[in-house]
Motif scaffolding. Structure first.
Motif, PDB file in Angstrom:
ATOM      1  N   GLN A  26       9.063 -71.324 -21.207  1.00 53.55           N
ATOM      2  CA  GLN A  26       8.468 -69.994 -21.269  1.00 53.55           C
ATOM      3  C   GLN A  26       9.145 -69.198 -22.380  1.00 53.55           C
ATOM      4  O   GLN A  26       8.620 -69.091 -23.477  1.00 53.55           O
ATOM      5  N   CYS A  27      10.354 -68.664 -22.116  1.00 57.07           N
ATOM      6  CA  CYS A  27      11.003 -67.905 -23.196  1.00 57.07           C
ATOM      7  C   CYS A  27      11.493 -68.835 -24.290  1.00 57.07           C
ATOM      8  O   CYS A  27      11.724 -68.416 -25.415  1.00 57.07           O
ATOM      9  N   GLY A  28      11.709 -70.094 -23.972  1.00 56.54           N
ATOM     10  CA  GLY A  28      12.101 -71.071 -24.981  1.00 56.54           C
ATOM     11  C   GLY A  28      13.585 -71.126 -25.270  1.00 56.54           C
ATOM     12  O   GLY A  28      14.006 -71.881 -26.146  1.00 56.54           O
ATOM     13  N   TYR A  29      14.377 -70.365 -24.530  1.00 62.88           N
ATOM     14  CA  TYR A  29      15.801 -70.291 -24.873  1.00 62.88           C
ATOM     15  C   TYR A  29      16.586 -71.507 -24.387  1.00 62.88           C
ATOM     16  O   TYR A  29      17.464 -71.997 -25.086  1.00 62.88           O
ATOM     17  N   CYS A  30      16.248 -72.003 -23.203  1.00 61.61           N
ATOM     18  CA  CYS A  30      16.947 -73.195 -22.700  1.00 61.61           C
ATOM     19  C   CYS A  30      16.345 -74.469 -23.280  1.00 61.61           C
ATOM     20  O   CYS A  30      16.919 -75.547 -23.149  1.00 61.61           O
ATOM     21  N   ARG A  80      15.970 -70.054 -16.530  1.00 61.35           N
ATOM     22  CA  ARG A  80      15.661 -68.884 -15.703  1.00 61.35           C
ATOM     23  C   ARG A  80      14.163 -68.659 -15.560  1.00 61.35           C
ATOM     24  O   ARG A  80      13.749 -67.822 -14.759  1.00 61.35           O
ATOM     25  N   CYS A  81      13.353 -69.317 -16.374  1.00 59.05           N
ATOM     26  CA  CYS A  81      11.913 -69.002 -16.393  1.00 59.05           C
ATOM     27  C   CYS A  81      11.055 -69.958 -15.579  1.00 59.05           C
ATOM     28  O   CYS A  81      10.138 -69.543 -14.886  1.00 59.05           O
ATOM     29  N   PHE A  91      15.487 -65.638 -32.265  1.00 64.72           N
ATOM     30  CA  PHE A  91      16.133 -64.757 -31.298  1.00 64.72           C
ATOM     31  C   PHE A  91      17.098 -63.838 -32.041  1.00 64.72           C
ATOM     32  O   PHE A  91      17.406 -64.062 -33.204  1.00 64.72           O
ATOM     33  N   MET A  96      18.804 -66.004 -19.792  1.00 68.74           N
ATOM     34  CA  MET A  96      19.580 -67.020 -20.513  1.00 68.74           C
ATOM     35  C   MET A  96      20.163 -66.453 -21.801  1.00 68.74           C
ATOM     36  O   MET A  96      21.278 -66.780 -22.192  1.00 68.74           O
ATOM     37  N   GLU A  97      19.365 -65.627 -22.472  1.00 73.30           N
ATOM     38  CA  GLU A  97      19.888 -64.953 -23.661  1.00 73.30           C
ATOM     39  C   GLU A  97      20.466 -63.619 -23.218  1.00 73.30           C
ATOM     40  O   GLU A  97      19.794 -62.852 -22.534  1.00 73.30           O
ATOM     41  N   THR A  98      21.687 -63.346 -23.627  1.00 72.78           N
ATOM     42  CA  THR A  98      22.294 -62.059 -23.269  1.00 72.78           C
ATOM     43  C   THR A  98      21.726 -60.962 -24.183  1.00 72.78           C
ATOM     44  O   THR A  98      20.836 -61.215 -24.970  1.00 72.78           O
ATOM     45  N   LEU A 106      12.518 -63.057 -27.312  1.00 75.58           N
ATOM     46  CA  LEU A 106      13.535 -62.747 -26.307  1.00 75.58           C
ATOM     47  C   LEU A 106      13.734 -63.951 -25.401  1.00 75.58           C
ATOM     48  O   LEU A 106      12.760 -64.516 -24.903  1.00 75.58           O
ATOM     49  N   GLY A 107      14.994 -64.302 -25.192  1.00 71.44           N
ATOM     50  CA  GLY A 107      15.302 -65.435 -24.319  1.00 71.44           C
ATOM     51  C   GLY A 107      15.330 -65.017 -22.870  1.00 71.44           C
ATOM     52  O   GLY A 107      16.338 -65.130 -22.180  1.00 71.44           O
ATOM     53  N   GLY A 108      14.204 -64.500 -22.420  1.00 72.22           N
ATOM     54  CA  GLY A 108      14.108 -63.954 -21.067  1.00 72.22           C
ATOM     55  C   GLY A 108      14.563 -62.509 -21.049  1.00 72.22           C
ATOM     56  O   GLY A 108      15.346 -62.065 -21.898  1.00 72.22           O
ATOM     57  N   GLN A 154       8.667 -61.726 -23.016  1.00 76.15           N
ATOM     58  CA  GLN A 154      10.001 -62.326 -22.958  1.00 76.15           C
ATOM     59  C   GLN A 154       9.866 -63.756 -22.473  1.00 76.15           C
ATOM     60  O   GLN A 154      10.749 -64.303 -21.837  1.00 76.15           O
ATOM     61  N   GLY A 155       8.678 -64.321 -22.718  1.00 78.72           N
ATOM     62  CA  GLY A 155       8.410 -65.683 -22.273  1.00 78.72           C
ATOM     63  C   GLY A 155       7.157 -65.799 -21.417  1.00 78.72           C
ATOM     64  O   GLY A 155       6.768 -66.886 -21.017  1.00 78.72           O
ATOM     65  N   ILE A 198      23.116 -70.104 -27.532  1.00 77.65           N
ATOM     66  CA  ILE A 198      24.274 -69.966 -26.645  1.00 77.65           C
ATOM     67  C   ILE A 198      23.839 -69.148 -25.430  1.00 77.65           C
ATOM     68  O   ILE A 198      23.273 -68.069 -25.584  1.00 77.65           O
ATOM     69  N   GLY A 199      24.105 -69.657 -24.228  1.00 76.73           N
ATOM     70  CA  GLY A 199      23.680 -68.933 -23.030  1.00 76.73           C
ATOM     71  C   GLY A 199      24.810 -68.504 -22.113  1.00 76.73           C
ATOM     72  O   GLY A 199      24.594 -67.746 -21.177  1.00 76.73           O
TER      73      GLY A 199
END
Lengths: 797, 169
Positions: B98-102, B135-136, A40, A208-210, A258-260, A513-514, B38-39
């Protein structure tokens, strides 16, 4: 098309190898993400990299009297402090928005919303950069803010955009669609007309990602590399070339994992420009990552449409016409991300899934002292608002006529034989078969039993509601003859290169973005060319590595880029056929394609695989006359129309009469997006969108107080659903392919976000029927439902 | 500047840190453990969840100096070589990301909630993951994945246990 069990009990052990083509396939993206090896933006670390932090306005509307940066500059770890005045000297204080307005990168004259960018600091680490922000002293001369959009056009309202030549009010644009006179005539003659004020409150996509960026400007060869959280890397590159005056071939935009996005990463934000400037000024790579509060208060909001809707019908429930007047709050700069000729996006599809005699919309957009935005959060360019309007109005009409909302909808659907169907506002729906989709949802829900249960519960004083929403989406912008963003046509490229050993790489202009593009685009190409998905790598997000195109938003990847992927594979297959004819020494007409190989008609034993052909294309030996070596192709796909997926949603809610807390007990979503490339991924998209719907309908709102303070500026106040607020989703599907799409697929990613809020609100209003309520505005928080139950006015937004 | 000793994913580090340095920034910026993202800035989202001496913590709400002498496990320390942790495998198989961030924080929180209940019901999983926002996915597949991962983890320790059907149709 390969028919594959869409929900097998066991996952494929060797899932990358099968299926070839469409069907449930586990994701190629997952291995890196489940091991913390995604990349990211904030993961990018470069030698000598500095950190940038932005000083933001604490007030909504004020003249900047002075800025003292001397203490910040004296901080031992600070490398640069830049104000709007410094940017103005470089000609970079303002930048164009995606709607052709301008937006301040750093405020020069005055601030126009709370959280607006005023100055930035570049320091050795992120802690020092934040420390130094505290050392900047800004003197503001407060001005009256314009917060209530309904009063923004009052003659006495302060003018927000005095930077624009001759601007004496807060008017942005007027827009209309449909036939006013014809609609007026239908309304005048109708048995029944219902009017309802409906607000779609301001919300925020809050990925979730800014947002963030890392700019690396190389002073020696003048090349700029920019890692940034962008859903549209190519469009951003072109805009940076225009804004910063850098030559486009020297700009490389990399959109990493991209975190969303959810539409929040389509616009260019001042932070990106600041990081570029900072890298040019310092000669070092510079990272900017905003925090959550900054994301919520300053990046693109969604919705904020104040609508007066009217619906006309016969007494027996034939819907005749819909009319609406919309006041759109665009914030301080018009930053709406929409095709140029569509300042209100695709709101024109507000006639929904119904066959009407007339329709008309008049809209006025205004400036207020709030952050810019409008189009985001899976809205498909304002279709969330359009679908909410029509689906609420149909329920209001059902209430008036004392008809079941299901029956009223079924009675008025556009019929399958009417497609392609031209709406009264000029949209040509490609295909649809609405009634079976609706009936499937009713069947899963057990609609009749639910109504019977509701009667029993009501008799016991319990509040149970059943809400229906039936929507038609419009996704896949779009035909370049009338859709462009700042002059860039909304086509998308795709490149397919087959290597000598039969492995392949697909390069996309869109940016996941996912949504699983690395998996599904491999599936599309695999289906067309017979190379297993595991042997196909999908590259996206790097403007040096991928063909030009407009990026991922508006659920446009499958309609536009997905079409490009199928067609580029067919183009490569056509060339492979020529090479195969040489290899098998027969004419092209004597060859038959069976996924993965060509064989001689009538003699399947004489065949060559696509892998054999790939080696021959690159290897020794003659190729047929006129055939070049190599096995690759590129195309740029210009869609002839949008795709129009549809869906039937049913929501069941229970409301606690003592606390007014709404609980979504069940939610049934039946979607029809034509050919389904990967059912597992579609289902996940739908689940995510339905959760957005619960958030918007029940919890989320970016509100402001009268001074313009943003009241939704953190996750303490801006409430998004947790695992406890959402039910176990129930999904189903029907298949009505798009006739104009190469594989019959329509977009779907935003359908659930578009379709679910009206189902939830309809359910809540249905539950509140004993209180004689016809409508209640989102978000339906306990306090607002409590007020609605008591007939008290809900708090203004 | 205090000097701390902290073990992260099996490697022991000695670092001089400012007292105000957050654990998540120590992991990300100093040790290169960028798998933990970090979210938010208010402790709500849980994306930064790691194990601190076997308990899940939001590493944005722990100071690095508080981890002095402790053992930290991040998402990057879960797999053994190329063998994924059953919870990682379950997230993949149930399409729980999905986005994998969480995902890193979600997986760490999921493993932690099994300490209290190795065979959690849907409701228990939902309650146990309340501190982790996504969020996904709409959570549904995450719940399935956690229950599947739980089943596979307990099968490892108790091979005689019969397989239960986790998936709902």
């Amino acid at each position: 098309m390969t028919a594959i069990d869409q929900h097998p009990a066991a996952a494929f052990e060797d899932n990358d190898q099968k299926p070839v083509g469409h069907g449930r396939m586990l994701r190629k993206e997952d291995p890196r993400f489940i091991r913390g090896k995604g990349r990211f933006c904030d993961d990018v670390q470069l030698p000598g990299m500095l950190h940038l932090a932005i000083l933001r306005s604490p007030v909504a509307h004020a003249r900047i009297v002075s800025i003292d940066t001397s203490a910040a500059e004296a901080h031992p770890k600070v490398k640069a402090v830049v104000t709007g005045a410094a940017l103005a000297e470089m000609g970079l204080a303002w930048m164009p928005t995606l709607s052709g307005d301008v937006q301040a990168v750093l405020a020069t004259d005055k601030v126009r919303f709370q959280g607006q960018e005023v100055a930035f600091v570049v320091a050795e680490d992120r802690y020092a950069a934040r420390d130094a922000l505290e050392l900047i002293d800004v003197e503001y001369d407060l001005l009256e803010p314009v917060i209530d959009v309904r009063r923004a056009l009052d003659p006495s309202a302060p003018v927000i955009r005095d930077d624009l030549d001759g601007k004496r009010n807060n008017h942005v644009f007027d827009w209309e669609t449909g036939d006013e006179a014809a609609t007026e005539a239908v309304f005048a003659a109708a048995d029944v007309a219902v009017t309802q004020d409906i607000v779609y409150p301001r919300v925020h996509p809050a990925p979730m990602e800014t947002c963030g960026s890392v700019a690396d400007y190389d002073r020696i060869d003048g090349r700029l590399t920019l890692w940034s959280t962008t859903q549209a890397p190519h469009a951003h590159r072109t805009l940076y070339a225009i804004v910063a005056g850098l030559p486009e071939h020297k700009i490389r935009v990399i959109s990493p994992d991209l975190g969303g996005g959810f539409g929040g990463k389509v616009p260019i934000y001042p932070g990106y420009v600041c990081s570029i400037v900072a890298s040019i000024v310092t000669g070092k790579p510079v990272k900017w990552m905003e925090d959550r509060s900054e994301n919520l208060i300053s990046t693109g909001f969604a919705r904020d449409y104040i609508m007066r809707g009217e619906i006309a019908a016969t007494r027996d429930g034939r819907i005749l016409a819909v009319r609406t007047n919309v006041l759109a709050d665009h914030g301080a700069f018009n930053g709406v991300a929409a095709p140029v000729k569509y300042p209100a996006g695709f709101f024109g599809v507000f006639t929904g899934s119904y066959d009407l005699e007339a329709a008309y919309c008049k809209m006025t957009a205004v400036y207020t002292n709030k952050a810019p935005g409008g189009v985001a959060y899976a809205c498909s360019f304002r279709i969330t608002e359009a679908v909410y309007l029509i689906e609420r109005l149909v329920d209001c009409l059902a209430y008036e006529l004392k008809m079941d909302p299901f029956e009223l909808r079924i009675k008025n659907f556009i019929q399958p034989e009417q497609f392609p169907y031209k709406t009264k506002t000029g949209w040509v729906y490609d295909s649809g078969n609405y009634e079976p989709t609706m009936r499937k949802a009713m069947e899963i829900a057990g609609y009749d039993e639910l109504r019977a249960e509701q009667v029993e519960r009501r008799a016991r004083g319990e509040l149970m509601g059943i809400g229906i929403s039936f929507f038609t989406e419009a996704v896949g912008a779009g035909p370049r003859k009338d859709m462009d963003i700042l002059g860039l046509g909304m086509a998308d490229g795709c490149e397919l290169r087959v290597h000598p050993t039969g492995k392949a790489v697909v390069r996309l202009s869109v940016q996941s973005q996912g949504q699983g593009h690395e998996t599904t685009f491999a599936q599309i190409v695999a289906e067309e060319i017979g190379i297993p998905p595991a042997d196909i790598d999908v590259v996206h997000g790097d403007t040096d590595q991928t063909p030009f195109g407009l990026g991922t938003y508006g659920s446009r990847s499958t309609p536009v880029s997905g079409a490009a992927a199928a067609l580029v594979a067919r183009k490569v297959r056509d060339k492979a056929r020529l090479i195969a004819s040489g290899m098998l020494e027969v004419s092209v007409a004597d060859l038959e394609w069976q996924k993965g190989s060509f064989h001689v008609k009538g003699d399947p034993s004489k065949s060559v695989t696509i892998q054999d052909i790939a080696m021959r294309a690159h290897g020794a030996g003659d190729l047929p006359e006129g055939v070049e070596g190599g096995l690759e192709a590129q195309i740029c796909y210009n869609p002839e129309n949008l795709t129009y997926p549809h869906g039937a949603y049913i929501c069941v809610v229970d409301i606690d009469p003592g606390t007014a807390q709404v609980k979504v007990r069940r939610f049934i979503a039946v979607d029809d997006c034509g050919t389904r490339i990967n059912p597992m991924i579609i289902e996940g998209q739908v689940h995510g969108g339905l959760t957005d719907g619960v958030g918007m309908a029940l919890m989320e709102m970016i509100a402001f107080d009268e001074d313009g303070n943003c009241l939704g500026g953190s996750l303490m106040d801006y409430l998004i659903p947790t695992s406890l607020e959402v039910p176990d989703w129930e999904t189903g599907f029907t298949v009505t392919p798009s006739p104009h799409h190469p594989i019959g697929a329509k977009g779907v990613g935003e359908s659930a976000t578009v379709g679910s809020p009206p189902a939830i609100v309809n359910a809540v209003v249905d539950a509140l029927k004993p209180f004689g309520i016809r409508h209640a505005d989102m978000p339906l928080t306990p306090s607002r439902v409590w007020d609605a139950m008591r007939g008290a006015p809900q708090p203004p937004i | 500047m205090p000097r701390i000793t902290v073990t992260v994913d099996g490697i022991t580090y000695q670092e001089d840190v400012e007292p105000r340095l957050l654990l998540v920034h120590l992991l990300r910026d100093r040790l290169g453990k960028t798998g933990t993202p970090i979210g938010c800035d208010t402790g709500n989202c849980g994306a930064c969840t790691v194990m601190l001496d076997g308990m899940s913590v939001k590493s944005c709400s722990v100071l690095a100096v508080q981890a002095d002498g402790n053992d930290v496990v991040t998402i990057e320390g879960l797999a053994h070589g190329n063998e994924w942790h059953p919870m990682q495998k379950a997230f993949h198989e149930e399409h729980a990301l999905q986005c994998g961030y969480c995902t890193p924080g979600m997986i760490m929180a999921a493993i932690d909630l099994l300490r209290d209940d190795p065979d959690p019901s849907e409701e228990t999983v939902r309650e146990g993951l309340e501190g982790n926002l996504c969020r996904c996915t709409g959570y549904c597949n995450i719940v399935r994945a956690v229950r599947r991962g739980a089943r596979e983890m307990s099968q490892r320790s108790m091979p005689e246990q019969t397989e239960q059907e986790v998936r709902t149709p």
